[in-house]
Every structure is written in C-alpha cells, then in structure tokens.
Write an enzyme that holds these catalytic residues in place. Structure first.
Site, PDB file in Angstrom:
ATOM      1  N   THR A  20      61.251 -44.236 -32.679  1.00 30.63           N
ATOM      2  CA  THR A  20      59.821 -44.078 -32.950  1.00 30.63           C
ATOM      3  C   THR A  20      59.249 -42.733 -32.512  1.00 30.63           C
ATOM      4  OG1 THR A  20      59.198 -45.103 -30.842  1.00 30.63           O
ATOM      5  CG2 THR A  20      59.496 -46.582 -32.744  1.00 30.63           C
ATOM      6  N   TYR A  57      56.021 -40.047 -26.664  1.00 30.67           N
ATOM      7  CA  TYR A  57      55.909 -39.939 -28.120  1.00 30.67           C
ATOM      8  C   TYR A  57      54.453 -40.146 -28.527  1.00 30.67           C
ATOM      9  CZ  TYR A  57      60.996 -40.698 -27.874  1.00 30.67           C
ATOM     10  OH  TYR A  57      62.338 -40.622 -27.567  1.00 30.67           O
ATOM     11  N   GLY A 204      68.550 -38.479 -32.334  1.00 24.65           N
ATOM     12  CA  GLY A 204      68.807 -37.370 -33.260  1.00 24.65           C
ATOM     13  C   GLY A 204      69.890 -37.692 -34.266  1.00 24.65           C
ATOM     14  N   LYS A 214      67.130 -33.911 -47.724  1.00 24.16           N
ATOM     15  CA  LYS A 214      65.856 -33.560 -48.359  1.00 24.16           C
ATOM     16  C   LYS A 214      65.507 -32.077 -48.259  1.00 24.16           C
ATOM     17  CE  LYS A 214      62.903 -34.775 -44.381  1.00 24.16           C
ATOM     18  NZ  LYS A 214      61.798 -35.661 -43.950  1.00 24.16           N
ATOM     19  N   ALA A 281      62.158 -43.271 -38.371  1.00 22.84           N
ATOM     20  CA  ALA A 281      61.450 -43.490 -39.639  1.00 22.84           C
ATOM     21  C   ALA A 281      59.949 -43.425 -39.398  1.00 22.84           C
ATOM     22  CB  ALA A 281      61.830 -44.838 -40.236  1.00 22.84           C
TER      23      ALA A 281
END
Length: 333
Positions: A20, A57, A204, A214, A281
C-alpha cells in the site's frame, strides 16, 4: 491464493500481499480515496488476505484507507494478516529513522487505531536505526509480542549482522527486504533469512512499475514522482533496462504469461527467493493479472534462461549495483 507459514510464528499469509505504499500517495501523484478502498477490496475478493502498510505511507493515510476498506469487507478479521511498521518519524517536514521504544509504542497504538483493530499480525521495524541500540528496540518489540498486541515480530531492511544482534534479545519471525528481477543486491540477505527460519517478504517486487511494461525509453518523471530520484530510472542504464524488460515480456508471452505475473512468479520460485511478494496497486485494474501467478511455476532451466537474457542487456544485474536507499538517520539531518 496459496499460503505460507511465516517462520516460527503461528501466522499464515498469502504468498502475494497487497502493498500500500502507492495508496499513501506521497511520491505517487496523490491519492483517490474511493479508488484506493476499491483496490483493497478487489485484492480481498481475489483471495489476497495479507496487506502490508505503514504510517509513513502518506503520513497515516494508507493505514486509514486499509482500515476503512476492511471495516466494510466481508472477510473476518481472523482471516486477515495485517502487517504494519514503526520506527520512522514522519511528523515533521523531513522523515527519519527513529526506533526508540517510546516512539514504537506510540506508533503501534496509532497504527491499530487507523487500521481499526486491537492487534497486528506482523509488526515490523521499518528501517534499522544506527543511532539507537538494537537491544532496546528488540526488547520493546518482544514486549509487544509477549503481550499479544502483535502475533509476529518483523524487521525491514536489516542486514544479516543486524539480525544476528537482534536475535540475542528477541525473535525475528519475518524480514522484509528489497528484491525484484532487476534489483538483486540483497540476495544474500534472503539466503541468510531462509537459513535462520525467518520468513521473507519482498518489497519493490515490480521495480516501481518498470516490470509492468508500461514505460518506454522516452519515459520521463516529474520531480514529484519518486522515480525521478531512483537509480533504476536514471542515466544511460534506463534504456538498457527497458530493452531488458521488453525481452522479458516477449519471453513471458511465448509461454502464455503476462510480464507482471512472470516477474512475481520469479520472486516465488527463485532460490533464494521470497516467501511473500508484495504487489503494489493503486487501482483495481492493477490487480487484474494477480490470479495468473498461481497458475504456473518456473523451472530451473527457465530461471537460468531469464538470468542470461537479462544479463545480456546490462551488467548491473550481475554485479548487484542497482540499489536503493531509505530515510536518513537523525545524525545525518
């Protein structure tokens, strides 16, 4: 989703955990609260019942969002594995490592409030604090464990020497360290952990998005994006690594796999690899491929092929120079 027993603890975790860090928003372009909650619930619906978070975070935001998401989910608390961290003081403009017992006690209490729980399955010291004795930190963590506030003691980013010292005063059930296909500089630390019955978690795992495929060679990152400060995305090696990722994606496609599922499967099958891979995600769509990881395994021959293919693009992988660094210690500020 397959599970694994975490070292000598009684905790069983899914081999893929939701990471997260990005949900916290800092360095990732902010946070969409509704989308973040939907992402956590999507992970739960796919069988990922292990969630790794930290107060650092987003200055508590990631933990708050996890708490809100699990409060309205249908997954019983005793089926969840909540892993949080302490030992980073983020209350000022600059954060730094702080593993003093009173700091850890305050952080544990606040994390449980944000997560809406009265215990944590894994509580981890986020970074080693060389400005404070390991003995006192370890003994405080042992007191949390013995009191039942936590079910397992974890350390993050601790060297084998630091883990050796810690175990004179308290057990270590889990060690979380950095590992992915492109950054293997801590591989010896994973081997040490496995040899000492310490379960490993890898952060990671997707190389901050590089292993999703991407990005191309023309990708650029604003100063507000943490990737603009990470060695992996800088200098002349960046296009070489993009070429390596493109080759890896072709390798995966020929075998009917996605790049992202192959990258995580490598973590689980490599020796030494990880017991639990963190899958970061920010959107439900970022989890679309997660079920594929359980559908196949990589043979020893395939693991060797992957290594040789990647080594052909960059020697940085072979000599382990692609590293990362954490928050400073107090004496450095």
């Amino acid at each position: 989703m397959k599970k694994v027993k975490l070292g000598r603890s009684e905790v069983e975790a899914t081999r893929i955990a939701l990471g997260t860090w990005a949900i916290g928003g800092t360095g990732w372009g902010g946070t969409n609260e509704d989308e973040s909650i939907q992402t956590i619930q999507a992970a739960l619906s796919k069988g990922i019942t292990t969630i790794d978070t930290a107060p650092a975070y987003g200055k508590g935001l990631a933990e708050e969002l996890v708490g809100k998401a699990i409060a309205c989910s249908h997954v019983p608390r005793d089926e969840l594995v909540l892993a949080a961290k302490g030992g980073v003081d983020w209350t000022r403009e600059s954060s730094w490592r702080d593993s003093r017992p009173d700091q850890l006690e305050k952080e544990l209490e606040n994390s449980m409030k944000r997560l809406q729980t009265d215990y944590l399955d894994i509580y981890q010291v986020h970074w080693p604090d060389p400005d404070f004795p390991i003995k006192e930190t370890a003994e405080k963590m042992r007191s949390f464990y013995e009191s039942g506030h936590i079910r397992a003691i974890g350390v993050c980013n601790f060297s084998p020497e630091q883990m050796d010292e810690w175990q004179n005063y308290a057990p270590i059930h889990t060690a979380q360290m950095h590992l992915n296909l492109l950054q293997r500089y801590l591989i010896d630390w994973f081997e040490y952990s496995h040899n000492h019955e310490i379960a490993t978690l890898s952060w990671g795992s997707l190389a901050h998005g590089m292993l999703t495929g991407k990005f191309d060679k023309n990708a650029s990152f604003p100063q507000s994006d943490l990737r603009s400060h990470i060695e992996l995305f800088q200098g002349g090696r960046f296009p070489q690594l993009i070429e390596a990722v493109e080759s890896l994606e072709e390798f995966a496609s020929k075998r009917g796999h996605s790049l992202i599922s192959l990258a995580v499967r490598w973590l689980l099958d490599h020796k030494p690899g990880t017991d639990v891979a963190l899958w970061g995600a920010r959107k439900p769509s970022h989890l679309e491929r997660v079920e594929e990881v359980d559908d196949f395994q990589l043979s020893r021959e395939e693991l060797l092929m992957i290594d040789e293919m990647l080594y052909s693009h960059t020697h940085d992988l072979r000599n382990g120079s692609l590293k990362e660094y954490g928050p400073p210690v107090r004496s450095e500020i």
